[in-house]
Design a protein around this motif. Structure first.
Motif, PDB file in Angstrom:
ATOM      1  N   UNK A 170       6.100  -1.494   9.166  1.00 25.02           N
ATOM      2  CA  UNK A 170       5.817  -1.660   7.736  1.00 25.02           C
ATOM      3  C   UNK A 170       5.654  -0.281   7.084  1.00 25.02           C
ATOM      4  N   UNK A 177       9.495  -5.896  20.731  1.00 21.03           N
ATOM      5  CA  UNK A 177       8.924  -7.132  21.266  1.00 21.03           C
ATOM      6  C   UNK A 177       9.395  -7.472  22.673  1.00 21.03           C
ATOM      7  N   UNK A 230       6.910  -0.565  -3.867  1.00 20.82           N
ATOM      8  CA  UNK A 230       6.889  -0.323  -2.418  1.00 20.82           C
ATOM      9  C   UNK A 230       5.578  -0.703  -1.734  1.00 20.82           C
ATOM     10  N   UNK A 231       4.453  -0.457  -2.405  1.00 21.50           N
ATOM     11  CA  UNK A 231       3.177  -0.794  -1.778  1.00 21.50           C
ATOM     12  C   UNK A 231       3.020  -2.310  -1.670  1.00 21.50           C
ATOM     13  N   UNK A 274      -8.539 -14.704   7.698  1.00 20.08           N
ATOM     14  CA  UNK A 274      -8.001 -13.538   7.000  1.00 20.08           C
ATOM     15  C   UNK A 274      -6.989 -13.964   5.948  1.00 20.08           C
ATOM     16  N   UNK A 282       9.078   1.439   6.603  1.00 20.42           N
ATOM     17  CA  UNK A 282       9.814   0.895   5.453  1.00 20.42           C
ATOM     18  C   UNK A 282       9.193   1.399   4.147  1.00 20.42           C
ATOM     19  N   UNK A 283       7.866   1.445   4.126  1.00 23.06           N
ATOM     20  CA  UNK A 283       7.171   1.943   2.936  1.00 23.06           C
ATOM     21  C   UNK A 283       7.559   3.387   2.648  1.00 23.06           C
ATOM     22  N   UNK A 294       5.150  -7.511   3.740  1.00 23.35           N
ATOM     23  CA  UNK A 294       5.683  -7.404   5.108  1.00 23.35           C
ATOM     24  C   UNK A 294       4.568  -7.433   6.132  1.00 23.35           C
ATOM     25  N   UNK A 295       3.447  -6.789   5.808  1.00 22.63           N
ATOM     26  CA  UNK A 295       2.301  -6.777   6.717  1.00 22.63           C
ATOM     27  C   UNK A 295       1.817  -8.198   6.971  1.00 22.63           C
ATOM     28  N   UNK A 348       4.285 -10.442   8.902  1.00 24.50           N
ATOM     29  CA  UNK A 348       4.263 -10.069  10.311  1.00 24.50           C
ATOM     30  C   UNK A 348       3.031 -10.656  10.985  1.00 24.50           C
ATOM     31  N   UNK A 349       1.901 -10.603  10.278  1.00 20.04           N
ATOM     32  CA  UNK A 349       0.646 -11.111  10.818  1.00 20.04           C
ATOM     33  C   UNK A 349       0.745 -12.610  11.090  1.00 20.04           C
ATOM     34  N   UNK A 400      -4.397   4.223  -0.862  1.00 20.05           N
ATOM     35  CA  UNK A 400      -4.189   2.859  -0.375  1.00 20.05           C
ATOM     36  C   UNK A 400      -3.636   2.878   1.055  1.00 20.05           C
ATOM     37  N   UNK A 401      -4.235   2.066   1.952  1.00 21.12           N
ATOM     38  CA  UNK A 401      -3.803   2.097   3.343  1.00 21.12           C
ATOM     39  C   UNK A 401      -2.638   1.138   3.624  1.00 21.12           C
ATOM     40  N   UNK A 402      -1.751   1.574   4.518  1.00 21.02           N
ATOM     41  CA  UNK A 402      -0.680   0.712   5.011  1.00 21.02           C
ATOM     42  C   UNK A 402      -0.748   0.735   6.536  1.00 21.02           C
ATOM     43  N   UNK A 403      -0.759  -0.434   7.168  1.00 20.30           N
ATOM     44  CA  UNK A 403      -0.841  -0.512   8.621  1.00 20.30           C
ATOM     45  C   UNK A 403       0.418  -1.165   9.197  1.00 20.30           C
ATOM     46  N   UNK A 404       0.573  -1.035  10.514  1.00 18.06           N
ATOM     47  CA  UNK A 404       1.746  -1.528  11.253  1.00 18.06           C
ATOM     48  C   UNK A 404       2.912  -0.553  11.089  1.00 18.06           C
ATOM     49  N   UNK A 437       5.116  -3.522   1.094  1.00 18.87           N
ATOM     50  CA  UNK A 437       4.478  -3.234   2.383  1.00 18.87           C
ATOM     51  C   UNK A 437       3.414  -4.282   2.693  1.00 18.87           C
ATOM     52  N   UNK A 438       2.639  -4.662   1.692  1.00 20.53           N
ATOM     53  CA  UNK A 438       1.609  -5.677   1.904  1.00 20.53           C
ATOM     54  C   UNK A 438       2.239  -7.014   2.285  1.00 20.53           C
ATOM     55  N   UNK A 440      -8.138  -0.544   8.294  1.00 17.84           N
ATOM     56  CA  UNK A 440      -7.331  -1.585   8.925  1.00 17.84           C
ATOM     57  C   UNK A 440      -8.233  -2.645   9.530  1.00 17.84           C
ATOM     58  N   UNK A 441      -8.904  -3.407   8.666  1.00 11.35           N
ATOM     59  CA  UNK A 441      -9.894  -4.368   9.158  1.00 11.35           C
ATOM     60  C   UNK A 441      -9.274  -5.492   9.991  1.00 11.35           C
ATOM     61  N   UNK A 442      -8.019  -5.832   9.713  1.00 14.44           N
ATOM     62  CA  UNK A 442      -7.400  -6.952  10.410  1.00 14.44           C
ATOM     63  C   UNK A 442      -7.093  -6.598  11.870  1.00 14.44           C
ATOM     64  N   UNK A 443      -6.465  -5.447  12.088  1.00 18.96           N
ATOM     65  CA  UNK A 443      -6.074  -5.089  13.455  1.00 18.96           C
ATOM     66  C   UNK A 443      -6.948  -4.022  14.080  1.00 18.96           C
ATOM     67  N   UNK A 444      -7.581  -3.201  13.259  1.00 16.03           N
ATOM     68  CA  UNK A 444      -8.405  -2.090  13.740  1.00 16.03           C
ATOM     69  C   UNK A 444      -7.605  -1.191  14.673  1.00 16.03           C
ATOM     70  N   UNK A 445      -6.381  -0.887  14.272  1.00 18.82           N
ATOM     71  CA  UNK A 445      -5.509  -0.082  15.127  1.00 18.82           C
ATOM     72  C   UNK A 445      -4.864   1.039  14.341  1.00 18.82           C
TER      73      UNK A 445
END
Lengths: 232, 223
Positions: free
Chosen positions: A72, A107, B91-92, B136, A75-76, B98-99, B102-103, A65-69, B95-96, A51-56
């Protein structure tokens, strides 16, 4: 089958409500996963890569494959594993309502609740009042848009319920640790009741942080933040 | 039920949030009635349809209202499954999308706004954040025509502020974060985005927008 053999890994933190949401969803759907505890004070190389963008956290890794948030990720999960419970309703308007209220909780409510932890005196009192106001809005929203909600079993749990239990499930611990009450059976009966029913489910008991541990953590965390603010 | 019955959009002509909804309706060929709210004065209609946030845009469909622009956009995508879809099937990939949407919505737009119009003490910090965020996005866009690939998709729509408003905001505020030299991909993308026939129709006129922004927020030299 490909899906059953491909690995699911969740990078999370024991205290994070966002991490909890994903764990709940994975358990509800019976998805086997490996859990990796991350330390946000000391971020691992792997987390930064995932998670390079948020590092969280949380980060879900599936098929490499990584999914963050968390939203998101949820839903995935729902779109990839279509077994029940479905995390989103079928009806598109109801789905929009779920999205709206989840967004409201994330929020509008969660943020002001968080402020209560590190504030004191006048500032804290103001935040508590604001948090109560926003929780009241949520209460009215639940009554209006989900009047027939009945939580008895795992199939009754969706994205909104997950968000509610993860965000508000610890309200009694907050009261004990901070002397602050935001949810109660008189002013927010609908929300209070949803939380009680959700906490009865086995899946929720499995991910729940023990009360003592949570109270202890909150008190220490608050002390630490107050000290930091004082010396700033 | 006739899907196209009674679609109303309550919006503001200068708002990128409002325009996101109009853009997706146009791309999908969904007819709608547009109702202009009033700048600086929340109309009774707004208070009725969005009592919680009291903000535009609000979509009213078959008498029921929905607020929050990206919630509305997803609702439109879910409800009108026409040939133009703004989210991919996989789906992947979804997800991208939506990510990144959101960003843009929660991080980059907020930072850019604060960098241009926020409290002076925070502008340097916000400018840095906005710059990093754009970097980014620049990388994510890469060589693609759009964030959605060959066609305009969810992320492109969410980033409408960057595609059109940002240039005008930078001029009006005197703060420059996105330059053509440092962000060639985004620069190219924004040109393609605003020249799309459907999007062109709904974008607010440049001069009018600049005047509005200056009136609402002043310039960077004022306190």
């Amino acid at each position: 089958m490909e899906e059953q053999r491909s690995k699911v890994t969740l990078h999370g933190m024991w205290i994070s409500t966002y991490s909890k949401r994903v764990e709940i969803a994975l358990k509800l759907k019976g998805i086997l996963y490996e859990y990796v505890e991350e330390d946000l004070q000391n971020k691992s190389e792997s987390l930064i890569q995932l998670n390079p963008v948020h590092k969280k956290i949380p980060v879900l890794v599936h098929n490499g494959k990584p999914v963050a948030e968390s939203l998101v990720i949820l839903e995935y999960i729902d779109e990839t594993w279509k077994n029940s419970p479905r995390l989103f309703p079928e009806d598109t308007y109801e789905r929009a309502q779920v999205r709206f209220w989840v967004s409201y909780i994330n929020q509008q409510v969660f943020e002001v609740m968080g402020q209560v932890v590190f504030q004191e005196g006048e500032a804290q009192a103001k935040s508590v009042e604001e948090a109560r106001k926003r929780v009241q809005v949520l209460e009215e929203g639940l009554k209006k848009h989900f009047p027939n909600k009945n939580i008895r079993e795992n199939d009754d749990v969706g994205l909104l319920e997950i968000t509610i239990i993860a965000t508000f499930g610890a309200h009694k611990a907050y009261r004990e640790a901070l002397g602050v009450e935001i949810i109660d059976p008189v002013n927010t009966p609908t929300l209070y009741n949803w939380i009680e029913r959700l906490q009865d489910l086995t899946v929720m008991k499995e991910v729940e942080v023990p009360r003592d541990k949570l109270v202890n953590f909150l008190q220490n965390y608050r002390q630490k933040l107050l000290q930091q603010a004082a010396s700033a | 039920m006739n899907q196209d019955e009674q679609v109303k959009v309550l919006g503001l002509w200068g708002s990128p949030f409002s325009k996101r909804v109009e853009i997706v309706l146009k791309l999908k060929g969904i007819p709608y009635e547009y109702i202009e709210d009033v700048y600086g004065n929340k109309s009774p209609m707004l208070l009725k349809y969005n009592p919680i946030h009291k903000k535009v845009p609000v979509l009213v469909h078959n008498g029921r209202s929905i607020a929050e622009s990206l919630v509305i956009v997803e609702y439109i995508e879910d409800t009108w499954k026409t040939s133009y879809m703004i989210l991919p099937q996989d789906p992947y990939e979804r997800a991208m999308a939506r990510f990144w949407a959101k960003y843009v919505d929660e991080k980059v737009m907020v930072a850019m706004w604060k960098a241009c119009w926020g409290p002076k003490s925070e502008r340097e910090k916000e400018t840095k954040e906005a710059y990093e965020g754009l970097k980014y996005l620049e990388k994510e866009l890469g060589d693609k025509h759009f964030f959605g690939g060959e066609t305009i998709g969810f992320v492109d729509i969410a980033a409408d502020f960057i595609g059109y408003w940002l240039g005008i905001v930078q001029e009006a505020s005197g703060v420059t974060i996105m330059t053509a030299e440092e962000f060639p991909n985004l620069q190219r993308w924004s040109k393609e985005f605003i020249s799309n026939n459907f999007i062109k129709e709904v974008l607010p006129p440049k001069q009018k927008l600049a005047t509005l922004l200056k009136a609402q927020f002043g310039s960077v030299t004022s306190d």
